[in-house]
Design a protein around this motif. Structure first.
Motif, short mmCIF file in Angstrom:
data_model
loop_
_atom_site.label_atom_id
_atom_site.label_comp_id
_atom_site.label_asym_id
_atom_site.label_seq_id
_atom_site.Cartn_x
_atom_site.Cartn_y
_atom_site.Cartn_z
N THR A 99 0.83 -1.20 0.00
CA THR A 99 0.00 0.00 0.00
C THR A 99 0.87 1.26 0.00
O THR A 99 0.65 2.18 -0.77
CB THR A 99 -0.94 -0.02 1.23
OG1 THR A 99 -1.68 -1.24 1.19
CG2 THR A 99 -1.89 1.15 1.23
N ASP A 212 2.15 -4.25 -9.59
CA ASP A 212 1.79 -4.73 -8.26
C ASP A 212 1.73 -6.26 -8.36
O ASP A 212 0.82 -6.81 -8.99
CB ASP A 212 0.42 -4.11 -7.92
CG ASP A 212 -0.17 -4.62 -6.62
OD1 ASP A 212 0.33 -5.61 -6.08
OD2 ASP A 212 -1.15 -4.01 -6.17
N TYR A 215 0.67 -11.06 -5.39
CA TYR A 215 0.23 -12.48 -5.40
C TYR A 215 1.16 -13.34 -6.26
O TYR A 215 0.73 -14.39 -6.76
CB TYR A 215 -1.22 -12.58 -5.90
CG TYR A 215 -2.20 -11.83 -5.02
CD1 TYR A 215 -2.56 -12.32 -3.77
CD2 TYR A 215 -2.73 -10.61 -5.41
CE1 TYR A 215 -3.43 -11.62 -2.95
CE2 TYR A 215 -3.60 -9.90 -4.60
CZ TYR A 215 -3.94 -10.41 -3.37
OH TYR A 215 -4.81 -9.72 -2.56
N SER A 243 4.76 -7.72 -1.56
CA SER A 243 4.45 -7.65 -0.13
C SER A 243 4.62 -9.02 0.49
O SER A 243 4.17 -10.02 -0.09
CB SER A 243 3.00 -7.20 0.05
OG SER A 243 2.63 -7.30 1.40
N LYS A 246 1.06 -11.33 1.78
CA LYS A 246 0.32 -12.39 1.08
C LYS A 246 1.12 -13.67 1.08
O LYS A 246 0.62 -14.75 1.37
CB LYS A 246 0.06 -12.00 -0.38
CG LYS A 246 -0.38 -10.60 -0.59
CD LYS A 246 -1.79 -10.40 -0.12
CE LYS A 246 -2.11 -8.92 -0.11
NZ LYS A 246 -3.36 -8.60 0.48
N1 PMP Z 1 -2.23 -4.77 -4.00
C1 PMP Z 1 -3.15 -5.73 -4.11
C2 PMP Z 1 -3.55 -6.20 -5.47
C3 PMP Z 1 -3.73 -6.27 -2.95
O1 PMP Z 1 -4.67 -7.21 -3.06
C4 PMP Z 1 -3.33 -5.78 -1.69
C5 PMP Z 1 -3.93 -6.25 -0.39
N2 PMP Z 1 -4.74 -7.24 -0.37
C6 PMP Z 1 -2.36 -4.79 -1.63
C7 PMP Z 1 -1.84 -4.30 -2.80
C8 PMP Z 1 -1.90 -4.22 -0.33
O2 PMP Z 1 -0.87 -4.96 0.21
P1 PMP Z 1 -0.30 -4.67 1.68
O3 PMP Z 1 -1.22 -5.33 2.63
O4 PMP Z 1 1.07 -5.26 1.66
O5 PMP Z 1 -0.26 -3.20 1.86
#
Ligand code: PMP
Ligand code: GLN
Length: 405
Positions: A99, A212, A215, A243, A246
Motif C-alpha cells: 500500500t 503490483d 500475489y 508484499s 500475502k
Molecule cells: N495490492 C493488491 C492487489 C492487494 O490485493 C493488496 C492487499 N490485499 C495490496 C496491494 C496491499 O498490500 P499490503 O497489505 O502489503 O499493503
C-alpha cells in the motif's frame, strides 16, 4: 464547536469496501469470505524469528531503505528466480506494505494532471492514490470470459483487454501504466503476449510501469507469473511492488518492498522518507528470515498446494449453491456470476448475502471507476481454513433461491 471540511483531495473518498463489509460481517456474525486476509496463522518459524528479533532489541528505527539483511534476501529471491541480478543497496526499498509502495511510487512520479492508466476492475487503493497525487486516472476494461455455460468454460478462457482500447489510452500526458498481476479481483495472470503488448506501448510512449505483484507466489494450474520488469527494455522503466503479507500469510505486518533501477528507486525513496521513513524493524528481520529459509524448507510448494485445495473446495461450494464461477489462475479470490439471482446490483446482493445468509463477499463494482455495464459478480476470498469454507458451505446450501432478489 467548529466543524472542518476535509481537504478536497479526500472529500470524495468513501469508506473502503473492505472496512464496510468486514464490519457488516461482524455485526451479522457472517462467515467472512469478503476482505482478503488469511484466517489461519502465519508460519510459526517466521513468528518465532520476529519474537527473537524483539528480544534481541532490534527495536529502533531501521534504515529508511530497509534492513540490509532483508534487502539482500529480496535480491536473492530475484536471482533465484532468474529474474535479474539486483543490487540490494540501490535497487531495493522496503515499505510499509504494498500500500505504501503504491502511494510512494505514484507520489514520486506523477505531476498534477499527469495521466495514469490502469485496468478496471482494479485494486481499490489505485484511484485514491492517483487522485491524491493530483493525477488523472485513465481506466480501461478487462472483460470477463462469458460464464454462460460450463462446457464453454475452457481452461484458457480468461479475462481479456481490447488491444485497441489499450493503445488508445496512451496520450502525451501518460506518465504511469499501473499493472496488477496476478490480478485482484479477477484471478487473472497476465500472459507473456499481453505483457509484451503493454511493454511495447510503455516504450513507444516513454511511460513508467508500476507493477503490483503481491500475489506472485499464488499461481495455479501451470500459470506462470512473469514480472513485467524482466521483459526486454522494461527494467529501466519499471517499479516492481511486492508484499510479504500475502506470501507469508502475515498481512498485519505490512512489510512490502519495491525493486527498481537506481534512478527509479532514488525518486521512490525521496517520497518514502517523508511518508513513513522506515518500517517495523523486528518484522523486517523476520521477513528476511522468511525469504531466506522458504526456498529451502518447501514453504512455497506447500503454500501453493494448500491454496489450490482451498480454491477447489470453495469453487465446489459455490457451484453446489448454484453459482457459476470464473476461472482463477492466481491470487486468492474467486469471482462468482450472480446475474441469475435477481439482484440489480452486486452491492445489494453482497449485503443480502452477509445479513440474511451469513456469508460475506465483496461487490466488485467498488473496483470500477465507470459503473456502466459492470458485470454482476461477487468476489469470494479463499484465504480461509477449510473449516471456514465448510461453514460457508452449510450456510450457502440453505439459500432459498426463490427468495432471491
Ligand atoms: N495490492 C493488491 C492487489 C492487494 O490485493 C493488496 C492487499 N490485499 C495490496 C496491494 C496491499 O498490500 P499490503 O497489505 O502489503 O499493503
Ligand atoms: N487486499 C485485500 C483485499 O483485496 C484487503 C486489504 C485491505 O483491507 N485494505 O481484500
Amino acid at each position: 464547536m467548529s466543524t472542518f471540511l476535509a481537504a478536497e483531495r479526500v472529500r470524495g473518498f468513501g469508506t473502503s469496501i473492505f472496512t464496510e463489509m468486514s464490519a457488516l460481517a461482524v455485526e451479522h456474525r457472517a462467515v467472512n469470505l469478503g476482505q482478503g486476509f488469511p484466517d489461519f496463522a502465519g508460519p510459526a518459524w517466521i513468528k518465532q524469528a520476529a519474537t527473537e528479533a524483539i528480544a534481541a532489541d532490534l527495536n529502533q528505527y531501521a534504515p529508511a531503505t530497509g534492513l540490509p539483511r532483508l534487502r539482500a534476501a529480496i535480491a536473492a529471491t530475484w536471482a533465484r528466480n532468474s529474474w535479474r541480478d539486483i543490487d540490494p543497496s540501490s535497487e531495493v526499498t522496503v515499505t510499509s506494505g504494498a500500500t505504501e509502495a503504491l502511494f510512494g511510487a505514484i507520489m514520486a512520479f506523477v505531476n498534477p494532471s499527469d495521466e495514469v492508466i490502469c485496468f478496471e476492475p482494479f485494486y481499490d487503493a489505485y484511484l485514491p492514490d492517483i487522485i491524491m497525487a493530483g493525477g488523472v486516472p485513465r481506466v480501461i476494461r478487462l472483460y470477463p470470459p462469458m460464464p454462460a455455460d460450463n462446457e464453454r468454460r475452457a481452461a484458457t478462457a480468461q479475462w481479456r483487454f481490447d488491444p485497441d482500447e489499450l493503445a488508445a489510452a496512451f496520450t502525451p500526458r501518460t506518465r504511469i501504466f499501473l499493472l496488477n498481476t496476478p490480478h485482484n479481483p479477477t484471478g487473472k495472470v497476465f500472459t507473456r503476449t499481453e505483457l509484451e503488448q503493454i511493454a511495447a506501448l510503455c516504450q513507444q510512449h516513454n511511460v513508467i510501469a508500476v507493477t503490483d505483484e503481491v500475489y506472485d507466489q499464488l499461481v495455479y494450474d501451470g500459470a506462470v507469473h512473469i514480472p513485467l520488469a524482466t521483459l526486454p527494455g522494461m527494467w529501466e522503466r519499471t517499479l516492481t511492488i511486492n508484499s510479504t503479507g500475502k506470501t507469508f500469510s502475515l498481512t498485519g505486518w505490512k512489510i512490502g518492498y519495491v525493486v527498481a533501477a537506481p534512478h527509479l528507486s532514488q525518486a521512490l525513496r525521496q517520497a518514502h522518507q517523508w511518508i513513513t521513513f522506515a518500517t517495523a524493524t523486528p518484522l523486517q528481520q523476520a521477513a528476511a528470515v522468511a525469504l531466506e529459509l522458504a526456498p529451502e524448507n518447501g514453504y512455497y510448494a506447500e503454500l501453493r498446494a494448500a491454496y489450490l485445495e482451498r480454491r477447489d473446495r470453495l469453487d465446489q461450494v459455490l457451484h453446489r449453491a448454484g453459482f457459476t464461477t470464473l476461472p482463477v489462475e492466481g491470487s486468492y479470490f474467486i469471482m462468482a456470476d450472480i446475474s441469475n439471482t435477481g439482484f440489480a446490483s452486486d452491492a445489494d446482493f453482497c449485503r443480502w448475502l452477509t445479513r440474511d445468509v451469513g456469508v460475506a463477499a465483496i461487490p466488485p463494482s467498488s473496483f470500477y471507476a465507470n459503473q456502466r455495464d459492470v458485470p454482476l459478480l461477487a468476489r469470494f476470498c479463499f484465504a480461509k481454513k477449510l473449516e471456514t469454507i465448510q461453514a460457508a458451505a452449510e450456510r450457502l446450501a440453505g439459500i432459498d433461491r426463490n427468495r432471491l432478489g
